[in-house]
Design a protein around this motif. Structure first.
Motif, mmCIF file in Angstrom:
data_model
loop_
_atom_site.group_PDB
_atom_site.id
_atom_site.type_symbol
_atom_site.label_atom_id
_atom_site.label_comp_id
_atom_site.label_asym_id
_atom_site.label_seq_id
_atom_site.Cartn_x
_atom_site.Cartn_y
_atom_site.Cartn_z
ATOM 1 N N ALA A 187 -16.477 2.954 -2.915
ATOM 2 C CA ALA A 187 -16.760 2.146 -1.739
ATOM 3 C C ALA A 187 -18.194 2.358 -1.300
ATOM 4 C CB ALA A 187 -15.805 2.516 -0.618
ATOM 5 N N PHE A 214 -6.182 7.495 -8.705
ATOM 6 C CA PHE A 214 -6.184 6.400 -9.677
ATOM 7 C C PHE A 214 -6.864 6.871 -10.945
ATOM 8 C CE2 PHE A 214 -5.968 4.199 -5.644
ATOM 9 C CZ PHE A 214 -4.948 3.308 -5.884
ATOM 10 N N ILE A 259 -9.196 -0.207 -0.870
ATOM 11 C CA ILE A 259 -8.283 0.094 0.246
ATOM 12 C C ILE A 259 -8.089 1.599 0.364
ATOM 13 C CG2 ILE A 259 -5.905 -0.128 1.052
ATOM 14 C CD1 ILE A 259 -5.864 -2.916 -0.145
ATOM 15 N N ALA A 260 -7.945 2.249 -0.804
ATOM 16 C CA ALA A 260 -7.772 3.701 -0.782
ATOM 17 C C ALA A 260 -8.975 4.361 -0.118
ATOM 18 C CB ALA A 260 -7.585 4.221 -2.204
ATOM 19 N N ALA A 261 -10.161 3.849 -0.445
ATOM 20 C CA ALA A 261 -11.367 4.434 0.143
ATOM 21 C C ALA A 261 -11.390 4.228 1.645
ATOM 22 C CB ALA A 261 -12.605 3.806 -0.492
ATOM 23 N N PRO A 308 -12.374 7.124 -4.807
ATOM 24 C CA PRO A 308 -12.481 5.877 -4.043
ATOM 25 C C PRO A 308 -13.663 5.882 -3.082
ATOM 26 C CG PRO A 308 -10.230 6.660 -4.029
ATOM 27 C CD PRO A 308 -11.057 7.743 -4.644
ATOM 28 N N ALA A 309 -13.883 7.005 -2.431
ATOM 29 C CA ALA A 309 -14.952 7.055 -1.442
ATOM 30 C C ALA A 309 -16.290 6.748 -2.100
ATOM 31 C CB ALA A 309 -14.983 8.413 -0.779
ATOM 32 N N VAL A 312 -8.058 7.610 7.534
ATOM 33 C CA VAL A 312 -6.952 7.285 8.445
ATOM 34 C C VAL A 312 -5.850 8.329 8.291
ATOM 35 C CG1 VAL A 312 -5.279 5.537 9.097
ATOM 36 C CG2 VAL A 312 -7.509 4.868 8.239
ATOM 37 N N THR A 321 -6.983 -3.666 -9.283
ATOM 38 C CA THR A 321 -7.530 -2.307 -9.294
ATOM 39 C C THR A 321 -8.671 -2.126 -8.301
ATOM 40 O OG1 THR A 321 -7.019 -2.286 -11.623
ATOM 41 C CG2 THR A 321 -8.407 -0.516 -10.802
ATOM 42 N N THR A 322 -9.623 -3.039 -8.341
ATOM 43 C CA THR A 322 -10.794 -2.890 -7.485
ATOM 44 C C THR A 322 -10.389 -2.853 -6.019
ATOM 45 O OG1 THR A 322 -11.752 -4.379 -9.103
ATOM 46 C CG2 THR A 322 -13.146 -3.721 -7.274
ATOM 47 N N HIS A 378 1.706 -0.144 -5.448
ATOM 48 C CA HIS A 378 0.260 -0.104 -5.640
ATOM 49 C C HIS A 378 -0.166 -0.878 -6.860
ATOM 50 C CE1 HIS A 378 1.857 3.725 -4.018
ATOM 51 N NE2 HIS A 378 1.100 3.350 -3.015
ATOM 52 N N ALA A 397 -7.448 -2.085 -4.851
ATOM 53 C CA ALA A 397 -6.644 -0.883 -4.581
ATOM 54 C C ALA A 397 -7.558 0.295 -4.290
ATOM 55 C CB ALA A 397 -5.757 -0.578 -5.779
ATOM 56 N N VAL A 398 -8.608 0.427 -5.100
ATOM 57 C CA VAL A 398 -9.540 1.531 -4.886
ATOM 58 C C VAL A 398 -10.259 1.357 -3.556
ATOM 59 C CG1 VAL A 398 -11.626 2.601 -5.763
ATOM 60 C CG2 VAL A 398 -9.803 1.988 -7.330
ATOM 61 N N ARG A 408 -8.871 3.891 3.573
ATOM 62 C CA ARG A 408 -7.821 4.646 4.240
ATOM 63 C C ARG A 408 -8.064 6.146 4.198
ATOM 64 N NH1 ARG A 408 -3.507 3.498 6.204
ATOM 65 N NH2 ARG A 408 -2.595 5.428 5.442
ATOM 66 N N GLU A 409 -9.120 6.529 3.489
ATOM 67 C CA GLU A 409 -9.434 7.948 3.335
ATOM 68 C C GLU A 409 -9.450 8.674 4.679
ATOM 69 O OE1 GLU A 409 -11.623 9.267 -0.392
ATOM 70 O OE2 GLU A 409 -9.673 8.491 0.006
ATOM 71 N N ILE A 427 -1.462 4.840 -0.265
ATOM 72 C CA ILE A 427 -2.420 4.472 -1.307
ATOM 73 C C ILE A 427 -3.559 5.486 -1.379
ATOM 74 C CG2 ILE A 427 -3.909 2.973 0.087
ATOM 75 C CD1 ILE A 427 -3.728 0.997 -2.314
ATOM 76 N N ASN A 428 -3.842 6.126 -0.227
ATOM 77 C CA ASN A 428 -4.931 7.110 -0.256
ATOM 78 C C ASN A 428 -4.448 8.498 -0.672
ATOM 79 O OD1 ASN A 428 -3.564 6.775 2.136
ATOM 80 N ND2 ASN A 428 -5.061 7.939 3.290
ATOM 81 N N TYR A 473 -1.888 8.574 -10.738
ATOM 82 C CA TYR A 473 -1.313 7.233 -10.744
ATOM 83 C C TYR A 473 -1.927 6.451 -11.897
ATOM 84 C CZ TYR A 473 0.525 2.924 -8.858
ATOM 85 O OH TYR A 473 1.210 1.770 -8.688
ATOM 86 N N HIS A 488 -2.996 1.692 -12.809
ATOM 87 C CA HIS A 488 -4.277 0.992 -12.849
ATOM 88 C C HIS A 488 -5.166 1.502 -13.974
ATOM 89 C CE1 HIS A 488 -3.912 -1.639 -9.464
ATOM 90 N NE2 HIS A 488 -3.394 -0.663 -8.738
ATOM 91 N N THR A 518 0.809 -1.216 0.000
ATOM 92 C CA THR A 518 0.000 0.000 0.000
ATOM 93 C C THR A 518 0.846 1.272 0.000
ATOM 94 O OG1 THR A 518 -0.199 -0.148 2.384
ATOM 95 C CG2 THR A 518 -2.037 -0.972 1.103
#
Lengths: 549, 426
Positions: free
Chosen positions: B61, B35, A348-350, B57-58, A355, A342-343, A337, A345-346, A352-353, B30-31, B107, B110, A333
């Motif tokens: 998800a 992408f 996880i990114a979401a 990403p948000a 954090v 891809t799915t 990356h 990664a997105v 971690r938004e 990663i955040n 990035y 992907h 991470t």
């Protein structure tokens, strides 16, 4: 700073190099006196105000005798029911005997199995301390030590740590004779040896080497004996003391001795040519020499059908996960990356938004929380344990995510790591893995996959150089031994286990079992009588009495 | 002793510092990444326009965390992405200018699809391919498509269908478009291979917007009842006007000679190309019943083609052999197709249709003067000596290459039933 480090280093070094070998305590090394009164006084003086030293004087055939024992260590029944009446019945009117004659008479009339004569105070004192009854006689400089030891012991129960699905449920206790009997009962051969050592200046703990004569490597035995003899410490309370004092690489995180609570496991090891070290007062028995893979072998592997031992592969996998999963997650991470689909990664990114910390800090934080929880789980009294698990589950699982301290993916990683680190059957490796996990996270957080591989390389190099009582730790793999691969990834069926491990068992005794399907050839089968005969010719070896040091 | 200890200490200090000082230099959380799901490359005058579809990403998800997540009002899942566009003299310059408006690091590892606008494609793909191939983060497995007109128009206006981003939409399309037989989506790698091959030509599918009304208007009746049902549920007065939703679809292909766009295939022609290049996995053909001209559909389940070259009167001649197998899926007439004669007639119809599709594609390719079938490559592999003679004037040779198409069709099954169901069939 450098000065302090240097001093610390020298401190460690000087401890390791301490040359004193004064294991034998010379203080009591003088002979007994013929005067009974003097002897009793001496004993009273030696034991001081300890109230459990009992002296019982009695006159037999006109001669004064004294029974001396530590009340706390003996069976009173034996003294009152067997020893005293038999002695009292020995009064012969008018007849007088010399000391030797009387001693002989007593020896022949006492209903006690274990009976020995000593002439040194040292032997008498340690005999008393081992729960024997000393019989002193006016005019004789010999003491008769009668075995009547008895103390409270825990019953043989199922070991709580090493549980099995199939296999014996007995576990070792803190009592050495019980443990020895548990082994002896499973190995009914006169070739089984129990070699006794007394270690610890103050505790004088009984330590027993157990092995099969002719099977255990003589070189390893000699080495082990010499290492044990060099131990100079005031007390040994657990087998861990011995392990730490005599292991090959004291700074290695990997255990070079295998410890177990299960007699069946010890017997299996002895049958492989290994040597067991039993310590009085500890239910944990050490076996040696071991290799890396022994730690991953569960007792069930031997008892379940060989097909199911394939599950061991998952134990290997879990070992890698326990060591590498958090670091792989951190590396992927923060550096790689593109390795994540891809799915994911997105996703996880979401997650971690919210954090605020880098994945590395997040991993460290969760790991530390987890380690604290584990430690608390071990230490806390049982009734409180439940509460801790609930709080822990809530803190790690739910609240940390809600509070934005960790992402759900990280929680999955940490919990999978946690579960994986407990698949290790003996927990010997578990500690090593737990220790190495944090440095690996550091490496992953700073150098990514490159760091992980550097770390793995360092660990591998260390493992390859590691020795367990002189034998290579990565044994059937690092010096590659094709014949010994049968108990590494999975266990070969018993009918295919034709030879013992080459290193531990030595090259003699290669034949272990013949395929069950084949007929037994009579020529190869040695009659048991012949075996016993050869034993008799050699004479009983190492049959030291329990009272002698 | 003292020396060893200080060396030991120094060494450990160096190792620890080495870990932490130079480490982390390319660490990116990663955040902190943007992408990029797909790119559109366009040419306007002298300037290159890079348009990027960046995943949010948000929004992907979804759920309670991201906040947003429309209520029942939005019947169609909007794209979980933002669009960002910049211009510059080179793609790299334009792409880097995206940093002016992105709070995160762009990035592209992907990235799933790259759309190339018509103008740029006509000028040449070289610079696009160079940009994609040189950049270390781009993958060669990225899909590449062309558009009629500027590509960014599609990227910006497409509203998305089932998937959350255009990139994912195209990934899915690539997987399933082969079932129709009408096309395939090449990756950058495929295009690079094709263009560096002997024929130096390729066909890249065309992506276009396909506006569709929502709710779908089938007929006046259905629309009204649907609208009333909605109003009953939501209390909206009056009939709701169907809004137009712009989804994307594949339609034909653009033909490239060397790296330049020179012509177009329509849908049928692109299937013609697919037959020859062995890219058809499944296809449905519409046939006719012999008696009443009602429709019968046959699914091709297996297709295989081979190109051979023959010398005829000192001239090369191409022979394309196609072998297909299929099964009867549907029939509107009551003809009994369990007889051999009937099946044979269907088989010959299949052969005709396929021949026609291939012929039409070849005619179009010849008109455009580009060997998208890679006959050149095949010739080189099969008759290298011949190829050596022809190679310099291959473009001309291809235009007048005589071709014979042989299609062998076989219908193996007629589905779960034999004769068609009729009332009182018993």
């Amino acid at each position: 700073m450098s000065k302090i480090m240097g001093r610390l280093w020298r401190l460690i070094r000087s401890k390791a190099k301490s040359p004193s070998h004064k294991r034998n305590n010379k203080r009591y090394e003088y002979p007994l006196k013929t005067n009974l009164r003097e002897s009793l006084n001496y004993l009273k003086k030696t034991f001081g105000c300890s109230e459990d030293l009992i002296t019982r004087e009695i006159e037999v055939a006109g001669r004064r005798l004294a029974l001396v024992y530590l009340e706390t260590m003996v069976d009173r029944d034996v003294i009152q029911r067997d020893i005293l009446p038999s002695l009292m019945r020995l009064s012969f009117q008018g007849l007088s005997f010399t000391e030797t004659q009387l001693l002989r008479l007593i020896r022949e009339n006492l209903p006690i199995g274990n009976m020995k004569e000593y002439s040194l105070w040292q032997d008498v004192l340690y005999g008393l301390l081992a729960g024997q009854v000393a019989l002193l006689m006016e005019g004789s400089n010999l003491a008769l030590l009668l075995g009547a030891d008895s103390w409270e012991k825990r019953a043989v129960t199922e070991p709580e740590i090493e549980t099995v699905i199939r296999g014996p449920r007995e576990g070792f206790t803190e009592d050495l004779p019980t443990n020895m009997s548990l082994i002896r009962r499973r190995l009914r051969t006169p070739k089984l040896r129990f070699e006794t050592f007394y270690l610890g200046r103050t505790t004088h703990t009984r330590v027993v080497l157990s092995y099969l004569e002719g099977l255990a490597l003589e070189t390893v035995l000699t080495e082990l004996r010499s290492r044990l003899k060099r131990i100079d410490i005031d007390g040994i309370l657990e087998s861990g003391y011995i392990e730490e004092l005599i292991e090959d690489s004291p700074f290695s995180p990997f255990p070079q001795f295998s410890r177990t609570e299960r007699p069946d496991r010890v017997v299996a090891d002895i049958l492989q040519g290994r040597i067991a070290i039993l310590t009085d007062g500890s239910p944990f028995v050490l076996t040696v020499p071991v290799n890396f893979f022994t730690e991953l072998q569960a007792p069930d592997d031997l008892y379940e059908r060989w097909v199911s031992s394939v599950i061991r592969i998952f134990r290997f996998l879990a070992l890698f996960l326990a060591l590498l999963l958090p670091s792989l997650y951190v590396a992927a991470t923060t550096f790689h990356h593109e390795m994540i689909p891809t799915t994911l990664a997105v996703a996880i990114a979401a997650q971690r938004e919210r954090v605020p910390y880098p994945a590395f800090v997040e991993a460290l934080l969760m790991q530390i929380i987890f380690e604290i929880l584990v430690e608390a789980g071990v230490r806390l009294p049982r009734p409180v344990g439940q509460a801790v698990t609930i709080v822990g589950a809530l803190v790690i699982g739910e609240a940390a995510i809600r509070a934005g301290l960790a992402s759900p993916a990280m929680v999955i990683v940490v919990s999978l790591t946690a579960i994986s680190s407990f698949t290790n059957p003996t927990f010997g490796l578990g500690t090593a893995i737990r220790l190495l996990r944090l440095p690996m996270i550091f490496l992953a957080g700073s150098l990514g996959l490159f760091g992980i591989f550097t770390g793995m390389l360092a660990i591998l190099i260390h493992l390859v150089t590691l020795r367990s009582v002189g034998l290579p730790y990565l044994a059937p793999l690092a010096p590659f031994i094709w014949e010994d691969q049968k108990d590494i990834i999975f266990r070969a069926p018993w009918w295919a286990m034709l030879s013992r491990p080459k290193l531990e068992g030595g090259l003699k005794n290669l034949l272990r079992a013949k395929p069950g399907i084949k007929k037994i050839e009579p020529a190869l089968q040695e009659p048991p009588e012949a075996e016993i005969e050869t034993m008799m010719k050699e004479g009983p070896k190492d049959k030291k009495g329990p009272g002698r040091s | 002793m003292r020396k060893t200890s200080s060396i030991f200490f120094l060494l450990s200090l160096i190792i620890i510092l080495l870990l932490f000082l130079p480490g982390c230099w390319d660490r990116r959380e990663i955040n902190e990444l943007a992408f990029i799901s797909s790119f559109a490359f366009d040419l306007e005058g002298d300037e290159r326009i890079v348009t990027a579809e960046i995943i949010r990403p948000a929004a992907v998800a979804g759920g309670g965390e991201g906040g947003g997540g429309g209520s029942g009002a939005a019947a169609l899942p909007q794209r979980a992405a933002i669009i960002s566009s910049e211009r510059g003299n080179t793609f790299y310059a334009a792409g880097r200018r995206l940093a002016l408006r992105l709070p995160r690091c762009a990035y592209v590892a992907h990235t799933t699809a790259v759309l190339v606008g018509e103008g740029l494609a006509r000028q040449g793909l070289t610079e696009v391919l160079d940009f994609l191939d040189r950049q270390q983060e781009f993958r060669r497995s990225t899909f590449i498509l062309v558009t009629r007109g500027p590509a960014r128009g599609i990227l910006i206006r497409a509203q998305g269908g089932l998937e959350t981003t255009l990139g994912r939409e195209l990934t899915g399309l690539d997987k399933w478009v082969k079932v129709s037989g009408y096309g395939f989506i090449p990756s950058v790698h495929d295009v690079l291979l094709d263009l560096s091959g002997k024929a130096a030509a390729t066909a890249i599918p065309v992506l276009e917007l396909s506006p569709q009304p929502l709710p779908p208007v089938v007929g006046g009746q259905a629309s009204r009842s649907d609208a009333s049902a909605r109003s009953g549920g939501q209390g909206v007065s009056g009939a709701a006007e169907p809004e137009i939703v712009r989804t994307v679809r594949l339609n034909g292909a653009g033909l490239f000679h060397h790296d330049k766009l020179v012509g177009w295939f329509d849908e049928r022609q692109s299937r013609g190309l697919a037959w020859v290049k062995n890219k058809v996995r499944r296809a449905v053909l519409e046939l006719r019943c012999a008696e009443d001209q009602k429709a019968v559909s046959v699914e091709i389940t297996e297709a295989k083609s081979e190109t051979k070259f023959l010398m005829h009167n000192g001239r090369i001649q191409a022979l394309i052999k196609v072998e297909v197998e299929g099964s009867l899926l549907e029939q509107q007439c009551f003809h009994d197709f369990t007889t051999e004669a009937a099946i044979k007639s269907l088989e010959s119809q299949i052969a005709n249709i396929i021949t026609e599709e291939i012929n039409s594609a070849i005619a179009e390719a010849k008109k455009a003067g580009t060997d998208v079938f890679d006959f050149g490559g095949t010739l080189y592999r099969k008759e290298p000596k011949l190829w050596k003679q022809i190679a310099p004037q291959w473009d001309e040779e291809f235009k007048k290459l005589p071709l014979t198409i042989q299609v062998k069709a076989k219908i193996r099954r007629t589905g779960l039933t034999g004769r068609p169901w009729q009332p009182r069939a018993d």
